[in-house]
Design an enzyme around this catalytic site. Sequence first.
Site, PDB file in Angstrom:
ATOM      1  N   LYS A 197      17.624  18.058  39.468  1.00  0.00           N
ATOM      2  CA  LYS A 197      18.725  17.092  39.767  1.00  0.00           C
ATOM      3  C   LYS A 197      19.218  17.313  41.249  1.00  0.00           C
ATOM      4  O   LYS A 197      19.687  18.584  41.441  1.00  0.00           O
ATOM      5  CB  LYS A 197      20.085  17.437  38.733  1.00  0.00           C
ATOM      6  CG  LYS A 197      21.226  16.557  38.961  1.00  0.00           C
ATOM      7  CD  LYS A 197      22.315  16.408  37.986  1.00  0.00           C
ATOM      8  CE  LYS A 197      23.387  15.829  38.387  1.00  0.00           C
ATOM      9  NZ  LYS A 197      24.391  15.670  37.191  1.00  0.00           N
ATOM     10  N   LYS A 250      16.316  13.349  38.382  1.00  0.00           N
ATOM     11  CA  LYS A 250      17.484  12.547  38.528  1.00  0.00           C
ATOM     12  C   LYS A 250      17.875  12.622  40.045  1.00  0.00           C
ATOM     13  O   LYS A 250      17.887  13.951  40.412  1.00  0.00           O
ATOM     14  CB  LYS A 250      18.411  12.927  37.711  1.00  0.00           C
ATOM     15  CG  LYS A 250      19.897  12.293  38.081  1.00  0.00           C
ATOM     16  CD  LYS A 250      20.996  12.884  36.929  1.00  0.00           C
ATOM     17  CE  LYS A 250      22.102  12.311  37.176  1.00  0.00           C
ATOM     18  NZ  LYS A 250      23.228  12.848  36.241  1.00  0.00           N
TER      19      LYS A 250
HETATM   20  C1  PBG Z   1      27.982  14.903  36.003  1.00  0.00           C
HETATM   21  C2  PBG Z   1      27.028  13.925  36.061  1.00  0.00           C
HETATM   22  C3  PBG Z   1      26.618  13.018  37.205  1.00  0.00           C
HETATM   23  C4  PBG Z   1      25.816  12.122  36.694  1.00  0.00           C
HETATM   24  C5  PBG Z   1      25.486  12.331  35.346  1.00  0.00           C
HETATM   25  N1  PBG Z   1      26.117  13.398  34.892  1.00  0.00           N
HETATM   26  C6  PBG Z   1      27.439  12.877  38.530  1.00  0.00           C
HETATM   27  C7  PBG Z   1      27.279  14.304  39.171  1.00  0.00           C
HETATM   28  O1  PBG Z   1      26.382  15.108  39.268  1.00  0.00           O
HETATM   29  O2  PBG Z   1      28.254  14.298  40.066  1.00  0.00           O
HETATM   30  C8  PBG Z   1      25.308  10.960  37.562  1.00  0.00           C
HETATM   31  C9  PBG Z   1      25.011   9.823  36.596  1.00  0.00           C
HETATM   32  C10 PBG Z   1      24.852   8.526  37.576  1.00  0.00           C
HETATM   33  O3  PBG Z   1      25.021   8.558  38.915  1.00  0.00           O
HETATM   34  O4  PBG Z   1      24.259   7.559  36.987  1.00  0.00           O
HETATM   35  N2  PBG Z   1      27.551  16.069  35.113  1.00  0.00           N
END
Ligand code: PBG
Length: 327
Positions: A197, A250
């Site tokens: 991520k 992701k």
């Molecule tokens: C945070 C989380 C995020 C997303 C899913 N879980 C955002 C972040 O890490 O700030 C993003 C998902 C998306 O943008 O569709 N735990």
Amino acid sequence: MSFPYNRNRRLRKDSSIRAMVQENRLHPSNFIVPLFVMEGQNTKEEISSMPGYFRYTIDLLIEEARECFQLGIKSALIFAKVENDLKDNSGNEALNPDGLMQRSIKALKENVPQMYLMSDVALDPYSEYGHDGIVEGNKIVNDKTIILLADIAVSHAQAGVDMVAPSDMMDGRILAIREALEDNDFVDVGIMSYSVKYASSFYGPFRDALDSSPGFGDKKTYQMDPSNSWEGISEVEQDMEEGADIIMIKPGMPYLDMVRHTRNNFDVIISVYQVSGEYAMIKAASQKGWLNHDEAMMESLIGFKRAGANLIATYFAKEAAKILNNE
Ligand code: PBG
């Protein structure tokens, strides 16, 4: 003048032969639909930076999940928009057996029992700082956070979730969660780990949806640097050793190479998250008439399959399933 004997265009001549030689196919069961839940009754709110996408109160969330399941989407991933006055730096509300997430899980499992239910395990929706961990000074501390994440996972399991999806990028949390689930006899509750991520600007609209933007700094001390790839391979390896059942990568479109690297290096089920910013780009450009919405959507989705993903978490799940069901 000699003309080629090998003509690639023979296998593109008409739609029948094109269908016969198609290498990758999408099916609604490949999709995981992210769903946003909020407090209240009989209300849904459109997220301004995600046109056509809504937050639902639990009663309407059930309807939405049911509709998705009827379209052939087997899995939903739940994100809760926590009330502002419940946010702090302790994460206590995340453990509340009557919290919004726990009530949503119970209600969905009661009303749409066949939907394979996944829950977001992370602190940011509960954090007064919008961070994925406990904050001390200006640091997001790892080890206290993973103890809490393990307890949150157990709490979701007690509410009836099928799989937990830790999205925080703390080190060692998969092992902590697996051990806690085993200790509490939730041996069948799976873990979908956000292993790769990145610290991405494409999460912007999601943070609007949950009102969870970081209050100070950014997430670069725990999420990955977009310039790195081998680091991602080692993240996957560690999470598999710690007990992850599904590996998540992701965002999606800018990181298709990571899907392919993972596919080539590991025998594992790969899920890719086409995040909120990717959804917003396609929506915005097609609203302006600059892209054909359905074609751009389907092309982005098949790209994930081609790169090697098994599952796709996408805000397009419902729209794409409708198209696939009519083919
Ligand atoms: C945070 C989380 C995020 C997303 C899913 N879980 C955002 C972040 O890490 O700030 C993003 C998902 C998306 O943008 O569709 N735990």
